[in-house]
Design a protein around this motif. Structure first.
Motif, mmCIF file in Angstrom:
data_model
loop_
_atom_site.group_PDB
_atom_site.id
_atom_site.type_symbol
_atom_site.label_atom_id
_atom_site.label_comp_id
_atom_site.label_asym_id
_atom_site.label_seq_id
_atom_site.Cartn_x
_atom_site.Cartn_y
_atom_site.Cartn_z
ATOM 1 N N ARG A 125 129.443 -52.088 -117.830
ATOM 2 C CA ARG A 125 128.259 -52.562 -118.047
ATOM 3 C C ARG A 125 127.928 -53.645 -116.952
ATOM 4 O O ARG A 125 126.531 -53.688 -116.421
ATOM 5 N N GLU A 126 128.778 -54.567 -116.570
ATOM 6 C CA GLU A 126 128.536 -55.410 -115.619
ATOM 7 C C GLU A 126 128.026 -54.911 -114.272
ATOM 8 O O GLU A 126 127.204 -55.278 -113.616
ATOM 9 N N LEU A 127 128.761 -53.813 -113.778
ATOM 10 C CA LEU A 127 128.541 -52.895 -112.713
ATOM 11 C C LEU A 127 126.962 -52.216 -112.819
ATOM 12 O O LEU A 127 126.065 -52.474 -111.726
ATOM 13 N N ILE A 128 126.863 -51.755 -113.917
ATOM 14 C CA ILE A 128 125.469 -51.155 -114.154
ATOM 15 C C ILE A 128 124.430 -52.144 -113.836
ATOM 16 O O ILE A 128 123.517 -51.894 -113.157
ATOM 17 N N TYR A 129 124.650 -53.253 -114.575
ATOM 18 C CA TYR A 129 123.412 -54.471 -114.529
ATOM 19 C C TYR A 129 123.440 -54.883 -113.220
ATOM 20 O O TYR A 129 122.256 -55.057 -112.689
ATOM 21 N N LEU A 131 123.833 -53.208 -110.187
ATOM 22 C CA LEU A 131 123.211 -52.086 -109.812
ATOM 23 C C LEU A 131 121.648 -51.775 -109.944
ATOM 24 O O LEU A 131 120.978 -51.755 -109.169
ATOM 25 N N ASN A 132 121.556 -52.248 -111.169
ATOM 26 C CA ASN A 132 119.974 -52.284 -111.796
ATOM 27 C C ASN A 132 119.223 -53.299 -110.946
ATOM 28 O O ASN A 132 118.222 -53.377 -110.488
ATOM 29 N N ASP A 133 119.786 -54.489 -110.858
ATOM 30 C CA ASP A 133 119.290 -55.728 -109.972
ATOM 31 C C ASP A 133 119.004 -55.236 -108.537
ATOM 32 O O ASP A 133 118.102 -55.825 -107.980
ATOM 33 N N ASN A 134 120.038 -54.572 -107.979
ATOM 34 C CA ASN A 134 119.963 -54.268 -106.676
ATOM 35 C C ASN A 134 118.750 -53.275 -106.527
ATOM 36 O O ASN A 134 117.872 -53.351 -105.446
ATOM 37 N N ILE A 135 118.576 -52.462 -107.320
ATOM 38 C CA ILE A 135 117.051 -51.572 -107.314
ATOM 39 C C ILE A 135 115.727 -52.392 -107.643
ATOM 40 O O ILE A 135 114.838 -52.476 -106.866
ATOM 41 N N GLU A 136 115.796 -53.205 -108.949
ATOM 42 C CA GLU A 136 114.653 -54.004 -108.981
ATOM 43 C C GLU A 136 114.343 -55.041 -107.957
ATOM 44 O O GLU A 136 113.189 -55.310 -107.754
ATOM 45 N N VAL A 137 115.240 -55.653 -107.249
ATOM 46 C CA VAL A 137 115.059 -56.810 -106.558
ATOM 47 C C VAL A 137 114.062 -56.331 -105.314
ATOM 48 O O VAL A 137 113.155 -56.886 -104.642
ATOM 49 N N LEU A 138 114.471 -55.070 -104.972
ATOM 50 C CA LEU A 138 113.732 -54.155 -103.689
ATOM 51 C C LEU A 138 112.425 -53.573 -104.143
ATOM 52 O O LEU A 138 111.544 -53.495 -103.417
#
Length: 154
Positions: A125-129, A131-138
């Motif tokens: 769950r922490e890794l998914i979170y 990775l999602n941040d990585n997507i959203e920030v860009l």
């Protein structure tokens, strides 16, 4: 007041004023998900996020390809951080990319060291979170600069 005193006072006053903006100075371009490196980061993060979500559902172990993918993504985030920092346009984005590049290997290690199902689920769950941040920030539109120095310091 003599002319010399008036001229000296005027020069002191002008020296204390901020320099006018140079109208022809090029403005550094912000990083966008349309640039090849940043588009690659978004695509890889989306793929790894989907794999991690599938691992959560199926309880499959992390494959070597997944581990390599996370390491490669961390390296790309580090590259992206350097590009953004060199441009000096968004200290927040540079800081976030640096943090993600440093956190990805930590989250992967936590997944690999998870001793039981609840610990594994938390790690995923922490890794998914992340990775999602990585997507959203860009994919988010750029915001105002944070006031950080080009080297990332305050």
């Amino acid at each position: 007041m003599s002319c010399a005193a008036l001229a000296a006072t005027t020069l002191l006053w002008m020296a204390a004023a901020p320099a006018p903006a140079q109208p022809n100075a090029p403005t550094p371009a912000p990083a966008t998900a349309l640039e090849p490196l940043f588009a690659d980061i978004v695509g890889r993060a989306q793929d790894l996020k989907a794999q991690a979500e599938a691992m959560r559902e199926t309880e499959a172990p992390a494959s070597e390809a997944f581990k390599t993918g996370v390491a490669d993504l961390a390296a790309l985030d580090s590259q992206g951080q350097q590009i953004v920092r060199d441009r000096g346009v968004d200290g927040d984005l540079a800081c976030i990319l640096r943090g993600i590049s440093e956190d990805l290997p930590v989250k992967l290690a936590a997944l690999q060291m998870a001793a039981d199902k609840p610990a594994r689920d938390t790690a995923l769950r922490e890794l998914i979170y992340l990775l999602n941040d990585n997507i959203e920030v860009l994919l988010a539109p750029p915001g105002p600069a944070s006031g950080l120095a080009p080297d990332g310091s305050v």
